[in-house]
Every structure is written in C-alpha cells, then in structure tokens.
Design a protein around this motif. Structure first.
Motif, short mmCIF file in Angstrom:
data_model
loop_
_atom_site.label_atom_id
_atom_site.label_comp_id
_atom_site.label_asym_id
_atom_site.label_seq_id
_atom_site.Cartn_x
_atom_site.Cartn_y
_atom_site.Cartn_z
N PRO A 11 -9.78 -42.89 38.88
CA PRO A 11 -10.18 -40.97 39.42
C PRO A 11 -9.00 -39.64 38.64
CG PRO A 11 -10.16 -41.97 41.38
CD PRO A 11 -9.10 -42.81 40.64
N THR A 12 -10.80 -39.13 37.62
CA THR A 12 -9.03 -38.03 37.19
C THR A 12 -9.93 -36.55 38.37
OG1 THR A 12 -9.65 -38.50 35.25
CG2 THR A 12 -9.71 -36.22 35.52
N TRP A 13 -8.52 -36.32 39.48
CA TRP A 13 -10.38 -35.50 40.63
C TRP A 13 -9.34 -33.28 40.25
CZ3 TRP A 13 -11.36 -37.83 44.41
CH2 TRP A 13 -10.82 -39.33 44.74
N LYS A 16 -10.85 -29.23 41.58
CA LYS A 16 -10.95 -28.63 42.33
C LYS A 16 -11.65 -27.67 41.85
CE LYS A 16 -6.33 -27.96 44.10
NZ LYS A 16 -5.75 -27.25 44.81
N GLU A 61 -11.08 -32.31 46.88
CA GLU A 61 -11.18 -33.08 44.92
C GLU A 61 -12.32 -33.92 44.68
OE1 GLU A 61 -6.46 -32.16 43.88
OE2 GLU A 61 -6.93 -33.76 44.40
N VAL A 62 -12.74 -33.71 43.90
CA VAL A 62 -13.97 -34.74 43.68
C VAL A 62 -13.61 -34.86 42.01
CG1 VAL A 62 -16.61 -34.70 42.79
CG2 VAL A 62 -15.65 -33.55 44.69
N ALA A 63 -13.71 -36.52 42.15
CA ALA A 63 -13.62 -36.87 41.10
C ALA A 63 -15.65 -37.49 39.94
CB ALA A 63 -13.02 -38.13 40.61
N VAL A 95 -14.48 -38.13 46.95
CA VAL A 95 -14.03 -37.46 47.55
C VAL A 95 -12.92 -36.99 48.34
CG1 VAL A 95 -15.00 -35.23 48.79
CG2 VAL A 95 -16.58 -36.36 47.21
N ARG A 96 -11.89 -36.56 47.90
CA ARG A 96 -10.20 -36.18 49.23
C ARG A 96 -10.06 -34.55 49.89
NH1 ARG A 96 -6.04 -38.36 44.57
NH2 ARG A 96 -5.36 -36.01 43.56
N SER A 108 -7.44 -32.06 49.19
CA SER A 108 -6.64 -32.08 48.63
C SER A 108 -5.15 -32.09 49.10
CB SER A 108 -6.99 -30.45 47.55
OG SER A 108 -7.02 -29.76 48.23
N PRO A 152 -3.10 -36.14 48.85
CA PRO A 152 -4.12 -36.85 47.49
C PRO A 152 -3.59 -38.79 48.13
CG PRO A 152 -1.55 -35.57 47.42
CD PRO A 152 -2.11 -35.19 48.60
N THR A 161 -9.71 -41.49 51.07
CA THR A 161 -11.28 -40.89 50.46
C THR A 161 -12.47 -41.73 50.42
OG1 THR A 161 -9.91 -41.26 48.87
CG2 THR A 161 -12.19 -40.76 47.48
#
Length: 64
Positions: free
Chosen positions: A4-6, A8, A20-22, A31-32, A34, A37, A41
């Motif tokens: 995933p490329t996270w 905000k 944070e969303v990927a 979604v996690r 921030s 990390p 998730t």
C-alpha cells in the motif's frame, strides 16, 4: 503482492487524529490510524468507502 502507498487527507492538520488511506490496491481500500502505522488495518470495498466519503461531504455525520 502490491504494498500500500499510504496518504493522509490534504485537510489533515497533523493534530494526531488522522487516518491514512491507500488507493493503489485493486478491489480494496485499506485504512489505518496514522499514529500506529504497524497496527491494525481496516479494509473496505471501494463502493463502501466512496459512500462513506460522500456521507462526510454531505454532512451526514455531524462535526466534532
């Protein structure tokens, strides 16, 4: 497996209450928290996440 490329939201003020969303994983929106990390998730379907974002934009959840 794609990592995933996270990111905000650009509206984030770095006050510590961010998620944070990927958006680069086909078929799922992870979604996690921030602040954590390496913690858990949540995974949403793209349609579910889009409906959630639309609800936020429409003011369906109120404000804090």
């Amino acid at each position: 497996m794609t990592e995933p490329t996270w990111f905000k939201s650009s509206y984030s003020d770095n006050g510590g209450a961010c998620v944070e969303v990927a958006a680069n994983i086909p078929g799922v929106v992870p979604v996690r928290d921030s602040k954590d990390p390496h913690g858990p998730t949540l995974a949403f379907t793209p349609d579910s996440f889009a409906a959630f974002v639309a609800g936020i934009q429409a003011g369906e959840f109120g404000t804090v």
